[in-house]
Motif scaffolding. Structure first.
Motif, PDB file in Angstrom:
ATOM      1  N   ARG A  45      -0.838  -1.284   1.955  1.00  0.00           N
ATOM      2  CA  ARG A  45      -0.813  -2.387   1.002  1.00  0.00           C
ATOM      3  C   ARG A  45      -2.037  -2.271   0.099  1.00  0.00           C
ATOM      4  N   ARG A  46      -1.819  -2.536  -1.190  1.00  0.00           N
ATOM      5  CA  ARG A  46      -2.903  -2.393  -2.169  1.00  0.00           C
ATOM      6  C   ARG A  46      -3.273  -3.741  -2.768  1.00  0.00           C
ATOM      7  N   LYS A  47      -4.574  -3.967  -2.884  1.00  0.00           N
ATOM      8  CA  LYS A  47      -5.112  -5.096  -3.630  1.00  0.00           C
ATOM      9  C   LYS A  47      -6.144  -4.538  -4.603  1.00  0.00           C
ATOM     10  N   GLY A  48      -5.868  -4.665  -5.905  1.00  0.00           N
ATOM     11  CA  GLY A  48      -6.737  -4.030  -6.887  1.00  0.00           C
ATOM     12  C   GLY A  48      -6.680  -2.525  -6.722  1.00  0.00           C
ATOM     13  N   ASP A  49      -7.838  -1.896  -6.538  1.00  0.00           N
ATOM     14  CA  ASP A  49      -7.841  -0.441  -6.336  1.00  0.00           C
ATOM     15  C   ASP A  49      -8.161  -0.070  -4.886  1.00  0.00           C
ATOM     16  N   VAL A  50      -8.037  -1.030  -3.977  1.00  0.00           N
ATOM     17  CA  VAL A  50      -8.293  -0.774  -2.557  1.00  0.00           C
ATOM     18  C   VAL A  50      -6.969  -0.738  -1.800  1.00  0.00           C
ATOM     19  N   LEU A  78      -0.237  10.581   2.687  1.00  0.00           N
ATOM     20  CA  LEU A  78      -1.005   9.916   1.634  1.00  0.00           C
ATOM     21  C   LEU A  78      -0.595  10.337   0.235  1.00  0.00           C
ATOM     22  N   ALA A  79       0.540  11.016   0.110  1.00  0.00           N
ATOM     23  CA  ALA A  79       0.962  11.517  -1.202  1.00  0.00           C
ATOM     24  C   ALA A  79       1.177  10.392  -2.205  1.00  0.00           C
ATOM     25  N   ALA A  80       1.578   9.227  -1.732  1.00  0.00           N
ATOM     26  CA  ALA A  80       1.869   8.112  -2.643  1.00  0.00           C
ATOM     27  C   ALA A  80       0.621   7.335  -3.024  1.00  0.00           C
ATOM     28  N   ILE A  81      -0.531   7.740  -2.489  1.00  0.00           N
ATOM     29  CA  ILE A  81      -1.780   7.026  -2.736  1.00  0.00           C
ATOM     30  C   ILE A  81      -2.801   8.002  -3.309  1.00  0.00           C
ATOM     31  N   SER A  82      -3.422   7.625  -4.405  1.00  0.00           N
ATOM     32  CA  SER A  82      -4.472   8.462  -4.994  1.00  0.00           C
ATOM     33  C   SER A  82      -5.760   8.279  -4.199  1.00  0.00           C
ATOM     34  N   VAL A  83      -6.210   9.344  -3.497  1.00  0.00           N
ATOM     35  CA  VAL A  83      -7.363   9.211  -2.607  1.00  0.00           C
ATOM     36  C   VAL A  83      -8.550  10.075  -3.023  1.00  0.00           C
ATOM     37  N   SER A  84      -8.357  10.959  -3.990  1.00  0.00           N
ATOM     38  CA  SER A  84      -9.429  11.890  -4.349  1.00  0.00           C
ATOM     39  C   SER A  84     -10.684  11.144  -4.812  1.00  0.00           C
ATOM     40  N   GLY A  85     -11.819  11.535  -4.234  1.00  0.00           N
ATOM     41  CA  GLY A  85     -13.089  10.935  -4.601  1.00  0.00           C
ATOM     42  C   GLY A  85     -13.341   9.589  -3.958  1.00  0.00           C
ATOM     43  N   ILE A 145      19.866  -1.906   0.850  1.00  0.00           N
ATOM     44  CA  ILE A 145      20.433  -0.636   1.333  1.00  0.00           C
ATOM     45  C   ILE A 145      19.531   0.531   0.952  1.00  0.00           C
ATOM     46  N   GLY A 146      19.395   1.476   1.879  1.00  0.00           N
ATOM     47  CA  GLY A 146      18.665   2.713   1.598  1.00  0.00           C
ATOM     48  C   GLY A 146      17.981   3.214   2.845  1.00  0.00           C
ATOM     49  N   ASP A 147      16.923   4.030   2.653  1.00  0.00           N
ATOM     50  CA  ASP A 147      16.138   4.416   3.817  1.00  0.00           C
ATOM     51  C   ASP A 147      15.214   3.252   4.167  1.00  0.00           C
ATOM     52  N   LEU A 148      14.435   3.405   5.220  1.00  0.00           N
ATOM     53  CA  LEU A 148      13.632   2.278   5.677  1.00  0.00           C
ATOM     54  C   LEU A 148      12.594   1.844   4.646  1.00  0.00           C
ATOM     55  N   SER A 149      12.058   2.785   3.875  1.00  0.00           N
ATOM     56  CA  SER A 149      11.097   2.383   2.844  1.00  0.00           C
ATOM     57  C   SER A 149      11.771   1.564   1.748  1.00  0.00           C
ATOM     58  N   ASP A 150      13.020   1.914   1.403  1.00  0.00           N
ATOM     59  CA  ASP A 150      13.759   1.113   0.424  1.00  0.00           C
ATOM     60  C   ASP A 150      13.910  -0.326   0.918  1.00  0.00           C
ATOM     61  N   VAL A 151      14.220  -0.486   2.195  1.00  0.00           N
ATOM     62  CA  VAL A 151      14.439  -1.817   2.763  1.00  0.00           C
ATOM     63  C   VAL A 151      13.132  -2.601   2.809  1.00  0.00           C
ATOM     64  N   VAL A 152      12.098  -1.993   3.373  1.00  0.00           N
ATOM     65  CA  VAL A 152      10.828  -2.701   3.582  1.00  0.00           C
ATOM     66  C   VAL A 152      10.168  -3.071   2.258  1.00  0.00           C
ATOM     67  N   GLU A 153      10.236  -2.196   1.259  1.00  0.00           N
ATOM     68  CA  GLU A 153       9.559  -2.426  -0.015  1.00  0.00           C
ATOM     69  C   GLU A 153      10.372  -3.268  -0.983  1.00  0.00           C
ATOM     70  N   ALA A 195      -2.335 -11.535  -0.090  1.00  0.00           N
ATOM     71  CA  ALA A 195      -1.239 -11.293  -1.041  1.00  0.00           C
ATOM     72  C   ALA A 195      -1.565  -9.975  -1.726  1.00  0.00           C
ATOM     73  N   TRP A 196      -0.526  -9.230  -2.113  1.00  0.00           N
ATOM     74  CA  TRP A 196      -0.722  -7.819  -2.414  1.00  0.00           C
ATOM     75  C   TRP A 196      -0.172  -7.428  -3.781  1.00  0.00           C
ATOM     76  N   ASP A 197      -0.789  -6.400  -4.369  1.00  0.00           N
ATOM     77  CA  ASP A 197      -0.313  -5.849  -5.642  1.00  0.00           C
ATOM     78  C   ASP A 197       0.784  -4.821  -5.438  1.00  0.00           C
ATOM     79  N   ASP A 198       0.783  -4.174  -4.279  1.00  0.00           N
ATOM     80  CA  ASP A 198       1.823  -3.187  -3.995  1.00  0.00           C
ATOM     81  C   ASP A 198       1.923  -2.990  -2.490  1.00  0.00           C
ATOM     82  N   THR A 199       3.090  -2.549  -2.047  1.00  0.00           N
ATOM     83  CA  THR A 199       3.352  -2.294  -0.637  1.00  0.00           C
ATOM     84  C   THR A 199       4.177  -1.022  -0.505  1.00  0.00           C
ATOM     85  N   LYS A 200       3.777  -0.175   0.437  1.00  0.00           N
ATOM     86  CA  LYS A 200       4.533   1.044   0.712  1.00  0.00           C
ATOM     87  C   LYS A 200       4.644   1.246   2.220  1.00  0.00           C
ATOM     88  N   LEU A 201       5.847   1.559   2.665  1.00  0.00           N
ATOM     89  CA  LEU A 201       6.044   1.976   4.054  1.00  0.00           C
ATOM     90  C   LEU A 201       5.793   3.472   4.122  1.00  0.00           C
TER      91      LEU A 201
END
Length: 630
Positions: free
Chosen positions: A554-559, A578-585, A256-264, A535-541
């Motif tokens: 989807r994240r694998k390591g730092d990619v 991209l707020a949920a992903i650190s992209v600087s540099g 239950i939740g918004d779509l990101s809650d469900v997918v993740e 296979a993934w270390d993290d997933t975000k909708l």
């Protein structure tokens, strides 16, 4: 006087009921999700039920509870006997496969004990997580012969709520069409529905209905709404019997939740039994070259099999799947020759098997059904150097079939064989309990371009629905990445097809196209496919709505791999915050639709800074993109 007395009595009853209900509630750790238990004596319908509130709004009302056996009727007028104190439950474990490598979830748990008129007891254990709820039944049965269970769980959804549900099919190979009345437009008589089922009871609030933790002796279940279209009763797929002692049902789940809650969400594995495999070094996700899609009977031909082994070598994919009819292989070599050739190239072979329980067409047949035969076959495979098997054509969700799945999985551990189930039920948490379960079909996938023309015009919308439905509950062997045409054409763009191996999660990702097609892709695209994780270390909708669009990170390591698809027949701009992903540099490579649907536009080494708020990608009709940030 009578009127005053009635009014006074009703007021007292309401006060008592309100006070009592307050003590029966169970609330998620973050306070957003609340389950209100409603015993029969407090329910206008005279039955034990529960309701669900999310962020203060009622999303499910009067959902019925209950079980019935040949000797016990634990449904309807059940009185609440006792309620346990609230207990905090924490799930903290690691996964080799899936959407997240480290899974942590926390729930509030209470056990409600109900009693029928003759003193028989039904226990219902509820867990309320921040991303949904799980409940299961427990009964004490004392019987001298088979005692058949019938479940009365019924989910009541608001009238007119949007829902994406799949007509029940033993192989789970149907679409998830949008409906607001619980009927299929072209088949209104359909009243049986498979898991998972997605409902939107309020704007931007979603409920995904499924089940988890099938154990030996359990059958699967499905949903029935033949009586009232907005009420979905859990129906067991087989005669479910219970013997002496405590019997527990699988967990019934509502994510239950918004779509990101469900997918993740990892709720399906959170409530499933921990891994039964201690040594897991041999379990390795990866890309697979696959012969069937382009060459239906290709595994009969040693020379064609070699072409796909060579493809895996060029693409740096670790695996090659030799599909059905390998026991008839000729034209210069047999199976042993093919396995030896693959191993010499550094490629680990996988082999197809017929489960020999449903369609007894292509072989090999009857090699896995009996334990002694299965152990002999597994040893032979292990000695040859085969890394895993794909078992096909199962017979649905019966107790016998569920036990057979577990037989296959448990005996494979000794011989270090990974498994992939096809023509099979959907995942119900076994990917945690048996981490060598790498994938399951249970989806209307790209294989269907071989069978009829239906997928051609519906693929884009279907693909944009699966991340919110089928793929939420576990790995999905869709076989994505079809850049050419099989027997029936595809009209999704190259950008759309390239996005699918990122959007669709499967620990063994079978790449189905011809070797010549992959060889002629742009070098940058081939490089992306050669290094793509499965296979993934993290997933975000990041964005999406069922059937319209999806943008997944989807994240694998730092990619980070970000992929998006347009599920509509019109041009569309996909936006990915991209707020949920650190992209600087970091730098980004972007693969998107070219001037037409069979070309790419590629930009590499794009510098990113703190000011980057998001991506805006213009897509063709049925288009898509992939961005790699490292």
């Amino acid at each position: 006087m009578n009127l005053l007395r009635k009014t006074w009595m009703m007021l007292v009853a309401v006060m008592i009921s309100s006070c009592h209900t307050e003590t029966l509630d169970i609330v998620s750790p973050d306070g957003d999700l609340k389950v209100t238990m409603e015993p029969a004596e407090e329910n206008a319908y005279g039955e034990a039920a529960f309701s669900v509130d999310y962020k203060g709004g009622r999303i499910l009302s009067q959902s019925q509870l209950g079980l019935e056996t040949d000797t016990q009727k634990l449904v309807g007028n059940l009185k609440l006997k006792s309620v346990s104190a609230v207990k905090r439950v924490t799930d903290d474990y690691n996964m080799i496969t899936g959407k997240r490598s480290h899974c942590v979830n926390e729930a509030s748990e209470r056990i409600y004990s109900f009693e029928n008129e003759v003193g028989q007891t039904l226990e219902v254990t509820f867990r309320v997580y921040n991303d949904g709820l799980a409940f299961k039944y427990g009964i004490n049965a004392v019987v001298d012969e088979e005692n058949i269970i019938r479940e009365h769980t019924t989910y009541t959804v608001p009238k007119g709520a949007r829902r994406w549900m799949q007509q029940y099919d033993p192989g789970y190979e149907k679409f998830f069409p949008l409906s607001t009345d619980g009927k299929l437009t072209n088949r209104p008589e359909v009243d049986l529905w498979g898991y998972p089922a997605l409902v939107e009871p309020q704007d931007s609030v979603f409920v995904l209905i499924t089940e988890a933790n099938i154990r030996r002796g359990h059958c699967g279940s499905l949903l029935y709404n033949g009586g009232q279209r907005d009420s979905y009763q859990v129906r067991l797929a087989d005669k479910q019997s219970v013997g002496d002692g405590l019997w527990e049902s699988p967990w019934r789940l509502l994510i239950i939740g918004d779509l990101s809650d469900v997918v993740e969400s990892t709720l399906v594995t959170d409530v499933s039994d921990p891994s039964k495999v201690e040594d897991t070094e041999w379990i390795n996700p990866g890309m697979v070259s696959w012969i069937y899609w382009a060459h239906n009977h290709g595994s009969k031909d040693y020379q064609i099999v070699k072409e796909y082994i060579d493809l895996a070598t060029r693409m740096k994919w670790p695996y090659d799947l030799i599909d059905w009819e390998w026991d008839e292989m000729g034209n210069g070599g047999n199976l042993q020759d093919a396995v030896k050739y693959a191993l010499e190239q550094g490629i680990k072979p996988l082999l197809w098997y017929n489960s020999s329980t449903s369609w007894l067409g292509p072989g090999p047949l009857y090699r896995l059904n009996k334990k002694e035969d299965r152990e002999k076959e597994y040893k032979w495979l292990s000695d040859m150097g085969v890394a895993g098997i794909k078992v096909d054509f199962f017979t649905g969700d019966s107790v016998a079939t569920m036990n057979y799945y577990m037989d296959l999985l448990e005996d494979a551990v000794k011989y270090k064989l990974m498994l992939n189930f096809h023509g099979a039920t959907i995942p119900r948490g076994w990917q945690r309990t048996y981490p060598h379960l790498m994938s399951v079909e249970g989806v209307y996938g790209a294989e269907w371009y071989n069978n009829n023309s239906i997928l051609t015009n519906r693929a884009a919308e279907h693909n944009a629905t699966l991340p919110f439905t089928r793929n939420v509950v576990g790995p999905m062997d869709y076989t994505p990445g079809t850049f050419s045409d099989s027997q029936h054409p595809h009209i999704t763009s190259h950008g759309h097809e390239l996005a699918l191996p990122v959007i669709f999660e499967s620990a063994l990702q079978h790449m189905p196209d011809r070797p010549s097609v992959y060889d002629n892709l742009p070098e940058a695209v081939k490089h992306l496919l050669s290094e793509l994780p499965t296979a993934w270390d993290d997933t975000k909708l990041l964005a999406g709505y069922p059937g319209v669009e999806v943008v997944m990170a989807r994240r694998k390591g730092d990619v980070w791999y970000i992929a998006g698809i347009n599920g509509t027949n019109e041009p569309r701009t996909l936006r990915a915050p991209l707020a949920a992903i650190s992209v600087s540099g970091k730098q980004m490579s972007l693969f998107k639709d070219g001037t037409d649907d069979r070309s790419f536009a590629i930009e590499e080494n794009i510098p990113l800074s703190d000011e980057e708020t998001g991506l805006e990608i213009k897509c063709l009709p049925r288009g898509g993109f992939v961005a790699v940030i490292r």
